[in-house]
Design a protein around this motif. Structure first.
Motif, PDB file in Angstrom:
ATOM      1  N   VAL A  11     141.463   9.699 -43.323  1.00 46.29           N
ATOM      2  CA  VAL A  11     140.722  10.280 -42.482  1.00 46.29           C
ATOM      3  C   VAL A  11     139.492  10.201 -42.099  1.00 46.29           C
ATOM      4  N   GLU A  12     139.539  11.530 -43.838  1.00 46.36           N
ATOM      5  CA  GLU A  12     138.377  11.288 -44.638  1.00 46.36           C
ATOM      6  C   GLU A  12     137.101  10.469 -44.356  1.00 46.36           C
ATOM      7  N   GLU A  13     137.826   9.123 -44.747  1.00 50.58           N
ATOM      8  CA  GLU A  13     137.030   8.148 -45.476  1.00 50.58           C
ATOM      9  C   GLU A  13     136.714   7.652 -44.610  1.00 50.58           C
ATOM     10  N   LEU A  14     137.553   7.610 -43.206  1.00 50.15           N
ATOM     11  CA  LEU A  14     137.041   6.625 -42.451  1.00 50.15           C
ATOM     12  C   LEU A  14     136.074   6.920 -41.523  1.00 50.15           C
ATOM     13  N   CYS A  15     136.312   8.500 -41.421  1.00 54.02           N
ATOM     14  CA  CYS A  15     135.453   9.304 -40.454  1.00 54.02           C
ATOM     15  C   CYS A  15     134.017   9.541 -41.958  1.00 54.02           C
ATOM     16  N   VAL A  21     135.730  19.409 -37.107  1.00 54.23           N
ATOM     17  CA  VAL A  21     134.992  18.781 -35.930  1.00 54.23           C
ATOM     18  C   VAL A  21     134.407  18.103 -35.828  1.00 54.23           C
ATOM     19  N   ARG A  22     134.183  17.322 -37.054  1.00 55.63           N
ATOM     20  CA  ARG A  22     133.517  16.785 -37.054  1.00 55.63           C
ATOM     21  C   ARG A  22     134.090  15.167 -36.927  1.00 55.63           C
ATOM     22  N   GLN A  23     135.387  15.389 -37.266  1.00 54.40           N
ATOM     23  CA  GLN A  23     136.434  13.706 -37.157  1.00 54.40           C
ATOM     24  C   GLN A  23     136.948  14.276 -35.878  1.00 54.40           C
ATOM     25  N   LEU A  24     137.058  14.812 -35.250  1.00 59.22           N
ATOM     26  CA  LEU A  24     137.064  14.640 -33.604  1.00 59.22           C
ATOM     27  C   LEU A  24     136.235  14.105 -33.101  1.00 59.22           C
ATOM     28  N   ARG A  33     142.013   6.903 -30.384  1.00 64.64           N
ATOM     29  CA  ARG A  33     143.449   7.305 -29.771  1.00 64.64           C
ATOM     30  C   ARG A  33     143.893   8.460 -31.045  1.00 64.64           C
ATOM     31  N   TYR A  34     144.142   9.511 -31.053  1.00 62.73           N
ATOM     32  CA  TYR A  34     144.583  10.690 -31.896  1.00 62.73           C
ATOM     33  C   TYR A  34     145.201  11.781 -31.318  1.00 62.73           C
ATOM     34  N   ARG A  35     146.210  12.348 -32.370  1.00 57.05           N
ATOM     35  CA  ARG A  35     146.337  13.439 -31.527  1.00 57.05           C
ATOM     36  C   ARG A  35     146.969  14.562 -32.507  1.00 57.05           C
ATOM     37  N   ILE A  36     146.687  15.764 -32.050  1.00 57.98           N
ATOM     38  CA  ILE A  36     147.464  16.853 -33.720  1.00 57.98           C
ATOM     39  C   ILE A  36     148.113  17.322 -33.010  1.00 57.98           C
ATOM     40  N   ASP A  37     148.411  17.432 -34.592  1.00 57.05           N
ATOM     41  CA  ASP A  37     149.635  18.154 -34.740  1.00 57.05           C
ATOM     42  C   ASP A  37     150.001  19.412 -34.826  1.00 57.05           C
ATOM     43  N   TYR A  39     150.190  21.296 -37.239  1.00 58.20           N
ATOM     44  CA  TYR A  39     149.535  22.014 -39.036  1.00 58.20           C
ATOM     45  C   TYR A  39     147.895  21.970 -38.347  1.00 58.20           C
ATOM     46  N   SER A  40     148.210  21.344 -37.235  1.00 53.30           N
ATOM     47  CA  SER A  40     146.056  21.500 -36.907  1.00 53.30           C
ATOM     48  C   SER A  40     145.859  19.775 -38.021  1.00 53.30           C
ATOM     49  N   ASN A  41     147.144  17.990 -38.557  1.00 55.40           N
ATOM     50  CA  ASN A  41     145.770  17.743 -38.824  1.00 55.40           C
ATOM     51  C   ASN A  41     146.190  16.711 -37.867  1.00 55.40           C
ATOM     52  N   ARG A  42     145.055  15.624 -38.174  1.00 57.71           N
ATOM     53  CA  ARG A  42     144.966  15.159 -36.964  1.00 57.71           C
ATOM     54  C   ARG A  42     145.954  13.708 -37.225  1.00 57.71           C
ATOM     55  N   ILE A  43     145.482  13.188 -36.351  1.00 57.33           N
ATOM     56  CA  ILE A  43     147.274  11.836 -36.733  1.00 57.33           C
ATOM     57  C   ILE A  43     146.404  10.818 -35.724  1.00 57.33           C
ATOM     58  N   ILE A  44     145.999   9.752 -36.436  1.00 54.63           N
ATOM     59  CA  ILE A  44     145.605   8.556 -35.736  1.00 54.63           C
ATOM     60  C   ILE A  44     147.073   7.230 -35.231  1.00 54.63           C
ATOM     61  N   VAL A  45     146.949   7.557 -34.466  1.00 53.95           N
ATOM     62  CA  VAL A  45     148.636   6.116 -34.471  1.00 53.95           C
ATOM     63  C   VAL A  45     147.380   4.881 -34.781  1.00 53.95           C
ATOM     64  N   LEU A  46     148.359   3.535 -35.541  1.00 60.01           N
ATOM     65  CA  LEU A  46     148.033   2.298 -35.947  1.00 60.01           C
ATOM     66  C   LEU A  46     148.309   1.737 -35.114  1.00 60.01           C
ATOM     67  N   ARG A  47     149.858   1.614 -34.705  1.00 54.16           N
ATOM     68  CA  ARG A  47     150.082   0.527 -33.619  1.00 54.16           C
ATOM     69  C   ARG A  47     151.040   1.347 -31.901  1.00 54.16           C
ATOM     70  N   GLN A  48     150.123   0.681 -31.643  1.00 53.25           N
ATOM     71  CA  GLN A  48     150.501   1.294 -29.937  1.00 53.25           C
ATOM     72  C   GLN A  48     150.370  -0.353 -29.058  1.00 53.25           C
ATOM     73  N   PRO A  49     151.961   0.149 -28.759  1.00 58.83           N
ATOM     74  CA  PRO A  49     152.364  -0.971 -27.860  1.00 58.83           C
ATOM     75  C   PRO A  49     150.475  -1.890 -26.650  1.00 58.83           C
ATOM     76  N   VAL A  50     150.953  -2.727 -26.778  1.00 59.64           N
ATOM     77  CA  VAL A  50     149.889  -3.832 -25.807  1.00 59.64           C
ATOM     78  C   VAL A  50     150.762  -4.347 -24.746  1.00 59.64           C
ATOM     79  N   GLY A  51     150.179  -4.193 -23.499  1.00 60.53           N
ATOM     80  CA  GLY A  51     150.184  -4.908 -22.958  1.00 60.53           C
ATOM     81  C   GLY A  51     151.274  -3.921 -21.725  1.00 60.53           C
ATOM     82  N   ALA A  52     151.259  -5.135 -21.047  1.00 61.82           N
ATOM     83  CA  ALA A  52     152.956  -4.615 -19.750  1.00 61.82           C
ATOM     84  C   ALA A  52     154.494  -4.988 -20.860  1.00 61.82           C
TER      85      ALA A  52
END
Length: 70
Positions: A11-15, A21-24, A33-37, A39-52
């Protein structure tokens, strides 16, 4: 990038910043798309369902060529 999420280092390398705060802000600005767990860690979901979702009992359309028959 192993698994379904990125590690803290990835995440640090990507951002390009270790500051959360700057990462968010980076995620919001770039539409990532991301979510926070719990423990206040940022979690980026790499694979998400696409389409119907595909139902197995739904009929598939019949393919027909659109070329003119000569």
């Amino acid at each position: 990038m192993a698994g379904e999420t990125l590690s803290r280092d990835e995440v640090e390398e990507l951002c390009r910043t270790p500051m959360r705060v700057r990462q968010l802000a980076f995620f919001e600005r770039n539409g990532i798309r991301y979510r926070i767990d719990e423990y206040s860690n940022r979690i980026i979901v790499l694979r998400q369902p696409v389409g119907a979702p595909v139902r197995p009992d739904s009929p598939r359309p019949i393919w027909r060529s659109n070329k003119a028959v000569v």
